[in-house]
Design an enzyme around this catalytic site. Sequence first.
Site, PDB file in Angstrom:
ATOM      1  CB  SER A  43      -0.959   0.004   1.202  1.00 11.92           C
ATOM      2  OG  SER A  43      -0.248  -0.184   2.408  1.00 11.92           O
ATOM      3  CG  ASP A 317      -3.919   5.236   6.992  1.00  7.12           C
ATOM      4  OD1 ASP A 317      -2.735   5.062   7.364  1.00  7.12           O
ATOM      5  OD2 ASP A 317      -4.383   4.715   5.961  1.00  7.12           O
ATOM      6  CG  HIS A 320      -1.165   3.550   4.550  1.00  7.21           C
ATOM      7  ND1 HIS A 320      -2.394   3.095   4.970  1.00  7.21           N
ATOM      8  CD2 HIS A 320      -0.552   2.508   3.955  1.00  7.21           C
ATOM      9  CE1 HIS A 320      -2.523   1.815   4.632  1.00  7.21           C
ATOM     10  NE2 HIS A 320      -1.415   1.444   4.016  1.00  7.21           N
TER      11      HIS A 320
END
Length: 353
Positions: A43, A317, A320
């Site tokens: 991610s 978040d 990340h």
Amino acid sequence: MTMGTKTWHLALVIVLMMILNLSTISRVDGEQQVPCYFIFGDSLLDNGNNNALQSKVKANYLPYGIDFPAGPTGRFSNGRNIADITAELLGFVEYIPSFATARGREILKGVNYASGGAGIRDETGQNLGTVISFSKQLLNHKTTVSRIVSLLGDEKSTEKNLSKCIYTVGIGSNDYINNYLMPQFYPTSRLHMPDQYAALLIEQYSQQLKTLYSYGARKVALFGIGPIGCTPGNIATYDTNGSLCVDFINKAVQEFNIRLKTLVDNLNHNLQDAKFIYVNGPNPCCSVANIANNGGILTCIPFSPPCPVRALEVFYDATHPTEAANLVVAGRSYVSLLPSDTHPIDIRQLARL
């Protein structure tokens, strides 16, 4: 805000100013330094490959992309990710397309295969739904190489072209976050001590990287795992025993990073013309539901309001980084500021070889 936090924010701003200057220089030069750029990982590098998957790991909704020109695209940040910024520094005018969307001749500039939740091990991240493991990303790249052969006309031209390209691989975090640290889903932490698990990961990673080499990759930057014990999600989940971070997690991933750096030296020694390099890898900016008991899902609540000053935050978040933090990581991997940033050279030097 504590004095330590203020100091960190000031340091971040100073480094950002240096890196933004690097980015400006790259854009002024206007010269694309390599013919193509291929991206593999999770991610931290994903730019939309998970959008159409049956997965809980997605970022194609607000507040993700709030500072990105195209809005929410599947990037797990408020703006650009590390791959986007690296592409800019390498002189690319447009961002590298995701494998899910890449069409026609645009694959000649490169493809992004990264998938949120993916890992070195095939089972990693399966608790979150469908993810594209590194092994599957390599199969997707094999398909791309076949298409490039068709576009360029022969394998020899393709081999020559691919040998000049830059490849970045950022994988391994989920083999801890969504595997080793989740005994309710995976047995790995019961079967292996941290050093044993790191050795197993590196052994499999080594074989995967040799496969990537066999597909024509020669200039490859491998990102180490960052200090994931310092992410807001892990700090909220585990007892830090008075430390600023979850020390046992950081020690576990350090076992991986030490071995990865050695792997880089071994690959360069044993593979002809190989040029592998190692890149050394706060409160969240948006609202995250049930951080301490959310089954490994550490993304933003859809459409929740983000923090107002995102340029001074490290995490967007629970796990990340913000675009600001991505600028620091991408900038220091492109031009290392300290000897510990990259090994044995940085991405700018790699592109010039």
